[in-house]
Write a protein that holds these residues in place. Structure first.
Motif, mmCIF file in Angstrom:
data_model
loop_
_atom_site.group_PDB
_atom_site.id
_atom_site.type_symbol
_atom_site.label_atom_id
_atom_site.label_comp_id
_atom_site.label_asym_id
_atom_site.label_seq_id
_atom_site.Cartn_x
_atom_site.Cartn_y
_atom_site.Cartn_z
ATOM 1 N N UNK A 43 0.676 -1.192 0.130
ATOM 2 C CA UNK A 43 0.418 -0.081 -0.283
ATOM 3 C C UNK A 43 1.448 0.710 -0.044
ATOM 4 N N UNK A 44 -0.061 2.002 -0.229
ATOM 5 C CA UNK A 44 1.125 3.380 -0.292
ATOM 6 C C UNK A 44 0.003 4.521 0.216
ATOM 7 N N UNK A 45 0.306 6.278 0.912
ATOM 8 C CA UNK A 45 -0.460 6.768 1.193
ATOM 9 C C UNK A 45 -0.567 8.051 0.256
ATOM 10 N N UNK A 46 -2.495 8.249 0.052
ATOM 11 C CA UNK A 46 -1.928 9.455 -1.343
ATOM 12 C C UNK A 46 -2.629 11.195 -0.184
ATOM 13 N N UNK A 47 -2.078 11.479 -0.053
ATOM 14 C CA UNK A 47 -2.707 13.042 0.762
ATOM 15 C C UNK A 47 -3.181 13.746 -0.454
ATOM 16 N N UNK A 48 -4.268 14.427 -0.844
ATOM 17 C CA UNK A 48 -5.068 15.256 -2.033
ATOM 18 C C UNK A 48 -5.676 16.647 -0.981
ATOM 19 N N UNK A 49 -5.159 17.805 -1.229
ATOM 20 C CA UNK A 49 -5.390 18.968 -0.641
ATOM 21 C C UNK A 49 -6.056 20.119 -2.036
ATOM 22 N N UNK A 50 -6.925 20.494 -1.743
ATOM 23 C CA UNK A 50 -7.819 21.388 -2.083
ATOM 24 C C UNK A 50 -7.799 22.673 -1.530
ATOM 25 N N UNK A 51 -6.644 23.586 -2.620
ATOM 26 C CA UNK A 51 -8.003 24.848 -1.938
ATOM 27 C C UNK A 51 -7.917 26.040 -2.840
ATOM 28 N N UNK A 52 -9.284 26.925 -2.242
ATOM 29 C CA UNK A 52 -8.922 27.888 -3.431
ATOM 30 C C UNK A 52 -9.150 29.502 -3.414
ATOM 31 N N UNK A 53 -7.701 29.312 -2.656
ATOM 32 C CA UNK A 53 -6.673 30.314 -3.038
ATOM 33 C C UNK A 53 -5.118 30.186 -2.233
ATOM 34 N N UNK A 54 -4.273 31.095 -2.176
ATOM 35 C CA UNK A 54 -2.496 30.671 -2.521
ATOM 36 C C UNK A 54 -1.966 29.371 -2.741
ATOM 37 N N UNK A 55 -3.004 29.165 -3.218
ATOM 38 C CA UNK A 55 -2.371 27.816 -4.771
ATOM 39 C C UNK A 55 -0.725 27.276 -4.212
ATOM 40 N N UNK A 113 -6.169 21.840 -10.457
ATOM 41 C CA UNK A 113 -6.400 23.217 -8.755
ATOM 42 C C UNK A 113 -5.545 21.476 -7.734
ATOM 43 N N UNK A 114 -5.830 21.023 -8.360
ATOM 44 C CA UNK A 114 -5.671 19.839 -6.576
ATOM 45 C C UNK A 114 -4.266 19.699 -6.969
ATOM 46 N N UNK A 115 -3.463 19.133 -5.359
ATOM 47 C CA UNK A 115 -2.530 18.586 -5.555
ATOM 48 C C UNK A 115 -1.980 17.400 -4.762
ATOM 49 N N UNK A 116 -1.413 16.593 -5.229
ATOM 50 C CA UNK A 116 -1.990 15.280 -5.088
ATOM 51 C C UNK A 116 -0.501 14.336 -4.717
ATOM 52 N N UNK A 117 -0.358 13.942 -3.268
ATOM 53 C CA UNK A 117 1.366 13.629 -3.199
ATOM 54 C C UNK A 117 1.135 12.094 -2.998
ATOM 55 N N UNK A 118 2.204 11.508 -3.445
ATOM 56 C CA UNK A 118 1.902 10.041 -2.971
ATOM 57 C C UNK A 118 3.326 9.023 -2.220
ATOM 58 N N UNK A 119 3.056 8.437 -0.952
ATOM 59 C CA UNK A 119 4.186 8.115 -0.582
ATOM 60 C C UNK A 119 4.115 7.351 0.669
ATOM 61 N N UNK A 120 5.203 6.824 0.540
ATOM 62 C CA UNK A 120 5.243 5.427 1.341
ATOM 63 C C UNK A 120 5.306 5.457 2.380
ATOM 64 N N UNK A 121 5.696 6.960 2.902
ATOM 65 C CA UNK A 121 5.975 7.415 4.831
ATOM 66 C C UNK A 121 4.071 7.340 5.173
ATOM 67 N N UNK A 122 4.543 7.530 6.327
ATOM 68 C CA UNK A 122 3.940 7.987 7.266
ATOM 69 C C UNK A 122 3.322 9.608 7.317
ATOM 70 N N UNK A 123 1.955 10.346 7.211
ATOM 71 C CA UNK A 123 1.399 11.566 6.421
ATOM 72 C C UNK A 123 0.560 12.289 7.773
ATOM 73 N N UNK A 124 1.269 11.849 9.048
ATOM 74 C CA UNK A 124 0.434 12.365 9.499
ATOM 75 C C UNK A 124 0.966 14.375 10.150
ATOM 76 N N UNK A 125 2.241 14.407 10.004
ATOM 77 C CA UNK A 125 2.991 15.297 9.979
ATOM 78 C C UNK A 125 2.618 16.062 8.929
#
Length: 275
Positions: free
Chosen positions: A3-15, A35-47
């Motif tokens: 498995x890997x972790x996928x973080x998706x960030x959507x913002x309407x300002x200050x992209x 307009x979306x930022x997508x990060x895929x990583x094997x590392x923990x994403x909490x921080x």
């Protein structure tokens, strides 16, 4: 890893600020998608998630603005994308031609064309490619000199070579020319000449010229294609949406239509200069 972790960030300002922050928070590649930022990583994403959300809160507080910042995290199962890609490419029969990638079994009593498809280059499945292969089988004879303009994967010239034709190939994309050369080698044949460019880069004349491109390009290079033809030569044009058929044929009005073929919205034609 399974498995890997996928973080998706959507913002309407200050992209750009969020992008800069994300690049500083991780070493993995970041995809930007409408307009979306997508990060895929094997590392923990909490921080990372905490950093993004805290940054958004600080922006709201310091600037006194409403700023939407939605962060989602998902655990995605890794898949063997190479295997999935291979499964999506299937062999195809066109007349007596059998077009297959290297990882599929050969078929007896067929003229085999081996193609390992590259991005955007033909594998034989598109209507215009199959139409051209049908025409090549019908009109190309052993010993014919043939030019494939906009060769892509080289599939058409390879098919003609298997019939005994002497083939040159060209494409304005050097990656296509390189891909065609590799596919020629897979088939145990070679083009006589290959170059980056178009029909205007040669002074030779041919028995058959094939141009499976698009209507506007066929119109633009119509004079170059005509200059490449011997007397009594065959000209195969394809890649034409049927709504553009008439304007293409108008540029070749001194030719007679030997055969034409429409599959779905795609039109292909065999031409020969009128006597």
């Amino acid at each position: 890893m399974e498995f890997y972790n996928e973080v998706v960030i959507c913002t309407d300002k200050y992209y750009e600020l969020f992008l800069d922050l994300l690049e500083n928070l991780c070493d993995d590649a970041i995809e930007e998608d409408n307009g979306k930022l997508i990060l895929r990583t094997l590392e923990d994403t909490d921080d990372i998630v905490f950093g993004i959300e805290d940054f958004a809160n600080q922006l709201r507080s310091n600037l006194g603005e409403e700023i939407s910042c939605k962060v989602s995290v998902a655990k995605i199962k890794n898949e063997d994308w190479v295997t999935k890609y291979k499964e999506s490419i299937t062999p195809i029969e066109v007349g007596n031609f059998y077009v297959r990638p290297t990882w599929c079994e050969k078929k007896e009593n067929k003229i085999e064309i081996i193609i390992d498809p590259a991005l955007a280059f033909g594998s034989g499945h598109h209507e215009t490619t199959s139409s051209c292969l049908k025409f090549i089988e019908k009109y190309v004879e052993s010993g014919d000199e043939l030019l494939d303009v906009g060769c892509g994967s080289g599939i058409l010239a390879i098919g003609a070579s298997k019939l005994g034709a002497i083939c040159d190939v060209c494409d304005t994309d050097i990656l296509a020319v390189d891909n065609a050369r590799k596919n020629f080698e897979l088939n145990g044949v070679l083009p006589k000449a290959s170059w980056e460019g178009s029909a205007n880069n040669t002074t030779q004349k041919y028995d058959v010229v094939v141009a499976n491109i698009v209507a506007d390009v066929l119109i633009f290079i119509n004079k170059d294609l005509k200059k490449c033809l011997k007397n009594e030569a065959i000209l195969i044009l394809s890649g034409i949406l049927d709504i553009h058929k008439d304007k293409v044929l108008k540029k070749f009005s001194e030719f007679e239509i030997i055969e034409e073929l429409g599959i779905n919205e795609w039109y292909s034609v065999v031409l020969k200069e009128k006597n």
